[in-house]
Motif scaffolding. Structure first.
Motif, PDB file in Angstrom:
ATOM      1  N   ASN A   2     -17.666  16.528 -15.391  1.00 37.67           N
ATOM      2  CA  ASN A   2     -19.111  16.365 -15.208  1.00 37.67           C
ATOM      3  C   ASN A   2     -19.524  14.889 -15.179  1.00 37.67           C
ATOM      4  O   ASN A   2     -20.692  14.569 -15.296  1.00 37.67           O
ATOM      5  CB  ASN A   2     -19.882  17.105 -16.310  1.00 37.67           C
ATOM      6  CG  ASN A   2     -19.756  16.425 -17.659  1.00 37.67           C
ATOM      7  OD1 ASN A   2     -18.795  15.710 -17.932  1.00 37.67           O
ATOM      8  ND2 ASN A   2     -20.733  16.656 -18.519  1.00 37.67           N
ATOM      9  N   THR A   3     -18.547  13.991 -14.987  1.00 36.16           N
ATOM     10  CA  THR A   3     -18.837  12.563 -14.908  1.00 36.16           C
ATOM     11  C   THR A   3     -18.887  12.141 -13.447  1.00 36.16           C
ATOM     12  O   THR A   3     -17.927  12.351 -12.704  1.00 36.16           O
ATOM     13  CB  THR A   3     -17.786  11.730 -15.654  1.00 36.16           C
ATOM     14  OG1 THR A   3     -17.735  12.170 -17.013  1.00 36.16           O
ATOM     15  CG2 THR A   3     -18.133  10.251 -15.627  1.00 36.16           C
ATOM     16  N   ALA A   4     -20.019  11.569 -13.059  1.00 36.01           N
ATOM     17  CA  ALA A   4     -20.224  11.103 -11.691  1.00 36.01           C
ATOM     18  C   ALA A   4     -20.239   9.579 -11.669  1.00 36.01           C
ATOM     19  O   ALA A   4     -20.921   8.951 -12.478  1.00 36.01           O
ATOM     20  CB  ALA A   4     -21.550  11.633 -11.151  1.00 36.01           C
ATOM     21  N   PHE A   5     -19.484   8.997 -10.747  1.00 34.14           N
ATOM     22  CA  PHE A   5     -19.440   7.549 -10.589  1.00 34.14           C
ATOM     23  C   PHE A   5     -20.151   7.167  -9.301  1.00 34.14           C
ATOM     24  O   PHE A   5     -19.919   7.783  -8.256  1.00 34.14           O
ATOM     25  CB  PHE A   5     -17.987   7.058 -10.513  1.00 34.14           C
ATOM     26  CG  PHE A   5     -17.219   7.278 -11.778  1.00 34.14           C
ATOM     27  CD1 PHE A   5     -17.292   6.369 -12.819  1.00 34.14           C
ATOM     28  CD2 PHE A   5     -16.434   8.403 -11.939  1.00 34.14           C
ATOM     29  CE1 PHE A   5     -16.581   6.574 -13.993  1.00 34.14           C
ATOM     30  CE2 PHE A   5     -15.712   8.618 -13.106  1.00 34.14           C
ATOM     31  CZ  PHE A   5     -15.793   7.705 -14.131  1.00 34.14           C
ATOM     32  N   ARG A   6     -21.020   6.165  -9.408  1.00 33.24           N
ATOM     33  CA  ARG A   6     -21.715   5.642  -8.234  1.00 33.24           C
ATOM     34  C   ARG A   6     -21.424   4.163  -8.104  1.00 33.24           C
ATOM     35  O   ARG A   6     -21.621   3.399  -9.041  1.00 33.24           O
ATOM     36  CB  ARG A   6     -23.226   5.838  -8.380  1.00 33.24           C
ATOM     37  CG  ARG A   6     -23.598   7.308  -8.360  1.00 33.24           C
ATOM     38  CD  ARG A   6     -25.000   7.565  -7.933  1.00 33.24           C
ATOM     39  NE  ARG A   6     -25.263   7.001  -6.624  1.00 33.24           N
ATOM     40  CZ  ARG A   6     -26.460   6.569  -6.242  1.00 33.24           C
ATOM     41  NH1 ARG A   6     -27.480   6.628  -7.043  1.00 33.24           N
ATOM     42  NH2 ARG A   6     -26.636   6.072  -5.042  1.00 33.24           N
ATOM     43  N   LEU A   7     -20.916   3.765  -6.935  1.00 33.72           N
ATOM     44  CA  LEU A   7     -20.733   2.343  -6.662  1.00 33.72           C
ATOM     45  C   LEU A   7     -22.102   1.741  -6.384  1.00 33.72           C
ATOM     46  O   LEU A   7     -22.868   2.268  -5.581  1.00 33.72           O
ATOM     47  CB  LEU A   7     -19.816   2.136  -5.455  1.00 33.72           C
ATOM     48  CG  LEU A   7     -18.358   2.526  -5.640  1.00 33.72           C
ATOM     49  CD1 LEU A   7     -17.600   2.379  -4.327  1.00 33.72           C
ATOM     50  CD2 LEU A   7     -17.709   1.689  -6.725  1.00 33.72           C
ATOM     51  N   VAL A  18     -20.928   1.836 -11.203  1.00 36.43           N
ATOM     52  CA  VAL A  18     -19.775   0.948 -11.094  1.00 36.43           C
ATOM     53  C   VAL A  18     -20.166  -0.138 -10.095  1.00 36.43           C
ATOM     54  O   VAL A  18     -20.392   0.160  -8.926  1.00 36.43           O
ATOM     55  CB  VAL A  18     -18.515   1.691 -10.600  1.00 36.43           C
ATOM     56  CG1 VAL A  18     -17.354   0.730 -10.442  1.00 36.43           C
ATOM     57  CG2 VAL A  18     -18.162   2.834 -11.543  1.00 36.43           C
ATOM     58  N   PRO A  19     -20.289  -1.388 -10.546  1.00 37.78           N
ATOM     59  CA  PRO A  19     -20.658  -2.465  -9.622  1.00 37.78           C
ATOM     60  C   PRO A  19     -19.617  -2.617  -8.503  1.00 37.78           C
ATOM     61  O   PRO A  19     -18.424  -2.747  -8.777  1.00 37.78           O
ATOM     62  CB  PRO A  19     -20.692  -3.717 -10.497  1.00 37.78           C
ATOM     63  CG  PRO A  19     -20.825  -3.194 -11.893  1.00 37.78           C
ATOM     64  CD  PRO A  19     -20.130  -1.869 -11.911  1.00 37.78           C
ATOM     65  N   PHE A  20     -20.087  -2.567  -7.267  1.00 34.49           N
ATOM     66  CA  PHE A  20     -19.179  -2.633  -6.128  1.00 34.49           C
ATOM     67  C   PHE A  20     -18.338  -3.903  -6.139  1.00 34.49           C
ATOM     68  O   PHE A  20     -17.141  -3.862  -5.849  1.00 34.49           O
ATOM     69  CB  PHE A  20     -19.950  -2.519  -4.812  1.00 34.49           C
ATOM     70  CG  PHE A  20     -19.057  -2.643  -3.613  1.00 34.49           C
ATOM     71  CD1 PHE A  20     -18.236  -1.597  -3.240  1.00 34.49           C
ATOM     72  CD2 PHE A  20     -19.005  -3.815  -2.884  1.00 34.49           C
ATOM     73  CE1 PHE A  20     -17.390  -1.711  -2.158  1.00 34.49           C
ATOM     74  CE2 PHE A  20     -18.164  -3.935  -1.796  1.00 34.49           C
ATOM     75  CZ  PHE A  20     -17.351  -2.884  -1.419  1.00 34.49           C
ATOM     76  N   GLN A  21     -18.941  -5.039  -6.450  1.00 35.80           N
ATOM     77  CA  GLN A  21     -18.201  -6.299  -6.446  1.00 35.80           C
ATOM     78  C   GLN A  21     -17.070  -6.268  -7.480  1.00 35.80           C
ATOM     79  O   GLN A  21     -15.985  -6.781  -7.235  1.00 35.80           O
ATOM     80  CB  GLN A  21     -19.129  -7.488  -6.710  1.00 35.80           C
ATOM     81  CG  GLN A  21     -20.142  -7.713  -5.608  1.00 35.80           C
ATOM     82  CD  GLN A  21     -19.498  -8.091  -4.282  1.00 35.80           C
ATOM     83  OE1 GLN A  21     -18.410  -8.651  -4.231  1.00 35.80           O
ATOM     84  NE2 GLN A  21     -20.166  -7.770  -3.185  1.00 35.80           N
ATOM     85  N   THR A  22     -17.331  -5.678  -8.626  1.00 40.27           N
ATOM     86  CA  THR A  22     -16.290  -5.535  -9.654  1.00 40.27           C
ATOM     87  C   THR A  22     -15.185  -4.622  -9.131  1.00 40.27           C
ATOM     88  O   THR A  22     -14.001  -4.947  -9.227  1.00 40.27           O
ATOM     89  CB  THR A  22     -16.884  -4.956 -10.952  1.00 40.27           C
ATOM     90  OG1 THR A  22     -17.880  -5.857 -11.433  1.00 40.27           O
ATOM     91  CG2 THR A  22     -15.830  -4.739 -12.005  1.00 40.27           C
TER      92      THR A  22
END
Length: 105
Positions: free
Chosen positions: A22-27, A74-78
């Motif tokens: 149930n964990t969603a990651f968004r860049l 989640v920061p895209f640059q990272t």
């Protein structure tokens, strides 16, 4: 585990780049953050030091949480700077799993 990871997909009007359980990651692009310091962080942190999500991006995460997701930015640059092992470690830490689990898949 990582075998259940899937994505990208749309959850209503919001794109989820990856999900495990149930964990969603968004860049999040760099523009999604307000700068509190002079430079974008090079550290692999869920929210870079000296930055905070702008209101619109925070609301999107809140609405995903209201749909039952544990939504994490989640920061895209990272993300872009990390190699495969670094990405797995970042996600494992965000999920509260030891990094060794990510390496075994």
């Amino acid at each position: 585990g990582w075998q259940s990871a899937h994505g990208p997909f749309w959850e209503g009007p919001f794109e989820v780049h990856a999900a495990v359980g149930n964990t969603a990651f968004r860049l999040m692009p760099e523009e999604a953050y307000f700068r509190r310091d002079s430079a974008f962080s090079h550290e692999a942190l869920p929210e870079p030091q000296g930055l905070e999500l702008c209101f619109e991006s925070s609301v999107e995460l809140h609405l995903l949480r209201a749909r039952g997701w544990q939504a994490l930015p989640v920061p895209f640059q990272t993300w872009r700077r990390l190699d495969k092992a670094g990405r797995q470690q970042l996600l494992s830490e965000a999920l509260g799993s030891p990094p060794a689990l990510a390496e075994s898949s």
